[in-house]
Design a protein around this motif. Structure first.
Motif, PDB file in Angstrom:
ATOM      1  N   LYS A 379      46.460 -54.051 -42.350  1.00  0.00           N
ATOM      2  CA  LYS A 379      47.143 -54.668 -42.741  1.00  0.00           C
ATOM      3  C   LYS A 379      48.001 -54.615 -41.052  1.00  0.00           C
ATOM      4  CE  LYS A 379      47.326 -52.410 -46.766  1.00  0.00           C
ATOM      5  NZ  LYS A 379      48.585 -51.082 -47.584  1.00  0.00           N
ATOM      6  N   GLY A 380      48.944 -56.410 -41.506  1.00  0.00           N
ATOM      7  CA  GLY A 380      49.253 -56.386 -39.822  1.00  0.00           C
ATOM      8  C   GLY A 380      48.973 -57.394 -38.526  1.00  0.00           C
ATOM      9  N   PHE A 381      49.679 -57.044 -38.010  1.00  0.00           N
ATOM     10  CA  PHE A 381      49.358 -57.319 -36.913  1.00  0.00           C
ATOM     11  C   PHE A 381      47.881 -56.695 -36.576  1.00  0.00           C
ATOM     12  CE2 PHE A 381      48.461 -56.866 -32.016  1.00  0.00           C
ATOM     13  CZ  PHE A 381      49.241 -58.286 -31.628  1.00  0.00           C
ATOM     14  N   VAL A 382      46.904 -55.884 -36.525  1.00  0.00           N
ATOM     15  CA  VAL A 382      45.936 -55.918 -36.432  1.00  0.00           C
ATOM     16  C   VAL A 382      44.810 -56.407 -36.783  1.00  0.00           C
ATOM     17  CG1 VAL A 382      43.607 -53.640 -36.212  1.00  0.00           C
ATOM     18  CG2 VAL A 382      46.323 -53.687 -35.153  1.00  0.00           C
ATOM     19  N   ALA A 383      45.123 -56.965 -38.134  1.00  0.00           N
ATOM     20  CA  ALA A 383      44.494 -57.335 -38.724  1.00  0.00           C
ATOM     21  C   ALA A 383      44.299 -58.770 -38.359  1.00  0.00           C
ATOM     22  CB  ALA A 383      44.999 -57.240 -40.329  1.00  0.00           C
ATOM     23  N   TRP A 384      46.124 -59.379 -38.783  1.00  0.00           N
ATOM     24  CA  TRP A 384      45.783 -60.622 -37.957  1.00  0.00           C
ATOM     25  C   TRP A 384      44.785 -61.307 -36.589  1.00  0.00           C
ATOM     26  CZ3 TRP A 384      48.324 -62.898 -33.206  1.00  0.00           C
ATOM     27  CH2 TRP A 384      49.390 -64.006 -33.782  1.00  0.00           C
ATOM     28  N   ILE A 385      44.609 -59.895 -35.307  1.00  0.00           N
ATOM     29  CA  ILE A 385      44.020 -60.572 -34.404  1.00  0.00           C
ATOM     30  C   ILE A 385      42.728 -60.902 -35.044  1.00  0.00           C
ATOM     31  CG2 ILE A 385      42.929 -58.990 -32.627  1.00  0.00           C
ATOM     32  CD1 ILE A 385      45.964 -60.538 -32.224  1.00  0.00           C
ATOM     33  N   MET A 386      42.482 -59.344 -36.650  1.00  0.00           N
ATOM     34  CA  MET A 386      41.005 -59.030 -37.038  1.00  0.00           C
ATOM     35  C   MET A 386      40.438 -60.674 -37.535  1.00  0.00           C
ATOM     36  SD  MET A 386      40.628 -55.624 -38.586  1.00  0.00           S
ATOM     37  CE  MET A 386      38.767 -56.376 -39.029  1.00  0.00           C
TER      38      MET A 386
END
Length: 440
Positions: A379-386
């Motif tokens: 969740k969050g920023f890492v998932a957004w990058i993914m």
């Protein structure tokens, strides 16, 4: 040479044509693809187009530029008579004609599925094509411009700054979150509009959102959106949207100027204008080898893939035993379909489609996202990058990938572009207003 007719130029149609160009020799077959539009729309990017994060033209892929050996026809297929192997082609301008073929590939895709709710057909807008995404973006920005000149607390200002999304699946949540993200950035540009004056409502008939992820993950998404000033109505149905007045099954009502409908899709109704077998949900009957089938077995020289087809999911994970209508399946089915058609032309047996889901990833506005694969949730920023990494690489053709990543880099450095061009709908208005006319 055998004539292959591909009906529809979306994911499945485009990739089938592209891979047939790769697998077939120049003299093995003549491929024709018919679609009213001259491009493929990469639908996972529509929420970001609506939020101004991607230039609209970069979210579509030109047919003619990238299909070098395919005959592309921009028109509608209005009837397919497979018994006689003819299709009626109806162009926007000119007379319809009969197109003969030897093999037909039905990849007409899906359209928005709506219900006879008063006011929806007159006031709502879908999010299935690039034009709709552009319109949503321009509407949000235009409404801020109009509301900025109205007194605080006025009913008209409240109406302009109230936005509704119907449908809590992946498409609806992504659109809802991106629209909220755009509105939050616009607040900084309009001193006369406060964050508290903007209202976002998502209406979902089920008791949860995003059934593709775990219940725990869906609750996290709801909490994240709630912290950003958005309201999600679960176990709630839209009863009426006449003249923009939203009436809910819970008895709640309010005024909204923007209503976006994302509550499901259905197979393109054009397939009803064929003599090919259709199942109870309106999709073409198919087997795992992507052949159209009837009660006796495969229909000779008839193939299908994508959202228009009821393809069995051999992994056992599909809804009702069939592959769900998404880009993951459409692209992979199309690639196998091209191989199977090539094999059939060469006297070889087709292979069955089998694909295990790679998980589900969604963007929830700038710097926020969610990814789910089995029990693993990010969740969050890492998932957004993914999310951006996956879809940036998944859009067809390298020239489009480069343009999209370029959009994101420029927006990071310069912020998103928030200029609306709603006047494009009537481009001659300014000219007509001042044009000299002959005296009576």
């Amino acid at each position: 040479m055998p004539k292959i007719l591909i009906v529809g130029g979306g994911y499945a149609g485009f990739y089938t044509a592209k891979k047939l160009e790769k697998w077939l020799g120049r003299n093995e077959a003549q491929v024709t693809m018919v679609d009213p539009l001259p491009y493929l729309t990469y639908q996972p990017f529509l929420p970001e187009v609506a939020a101004g994060s991607i230039e609209p033209r970069h979210a579509v892929v030109s047919h003619r530029r990238h299909l070098k050996r395919t005959r592309v026809i921009n028109a509608r297929v209005t009837y397919v008579n497979h018994a006689e192997k003819t299709a009626t082609i109806t162009p926007e301008l000119g007379e319809p004609w009969q197109e003969t073929y030897d093999i037909v590939v039905m990849t007409a895709g899906a359209v928005s599925r709506t219900f006879p709710i008063p006011g929806v057909a007159d006031n709502a807008i879908g999010l299935k094509n690039i034009e709709e995404a552009i319109a949503v973006r321009d509407r949000i920005i235009k409404n801020f411009e109009l509301a900025a000149n109205l007194p605080e607390g006025s009913e008209e200002k409240k109406r302009l700054l109230t936005f509704v999304v119907v449908g809590g699946g992946f498409a609806g949540i992504e659109a809802f979150a991106e629209m909220r993200s755009l509105a939050s950035s616009l607040v900084r540009q309009f001193p006369t509009i406060s964050f508290e004056e903007t209202h976002f409502h998502l209406i979902e008939a089920m008791g949860r959102i995003m059934p593709e992820v775990s219940l725990e993950t869906s609750k996290w998404v709801i909490k994240s959106l709630d912290q950003r000033g958005a309201t999600i109505h679960l176990d709630t149905q839209l009863s009426s949207a006449v003249d923009g007045r939203i009436e809910l099954s819970t008895g709640e009502s309010f005024e909204a100027d923007t209503i976006v409908w994302t509550a499901g899709v259905m197979a393109n109704p054009m397939i009803r204008n064929t003599d090919l077998p259709i199942e109870e949900r309106g999709r073409l009957r198919a087997n795992a080898a992507l052949q159209i089938v009837n009660d006796e077995g495969p229909v000779a020289d008839a193939w299908t893939a994508g959202d228009v087809a009821a393809v069995p999911d051999l992994t056992g994970a599909g809804v009702g035993g069939f592959c769900v209508p998404n880009a993951q399946h459409a692209v992979r089915q199309a690639k196998l379909l091209a191989k199977n058609i090539t094999a059939s032309l060469r006297g070889e047996d087709p292979k069955e489609y089998f694909h295990k889901s790679l998980g589900a990833v969604a963007g929830l506005g700038l710097y926020n996202g969610v990814y789910q694969w089995r029990k693993i949730a990010i969740k969050g920023f890492v998932a957004w990058i993914m999310h951006r990494g996956y879809h940036g690489l998944a859009i067809p053709m390298w020239e489009r990938k480069i343009r999209v990543f370029g959009n994101w880099i420029m927006n990071f450095l310069l912020r998103r572009d928030t200029v609306q061009l709603s006047t494009r709908i009537a481009p001659r208005a300014a000219f007509e207003e001042f044009a000299s006319r002959p005296k009576a």
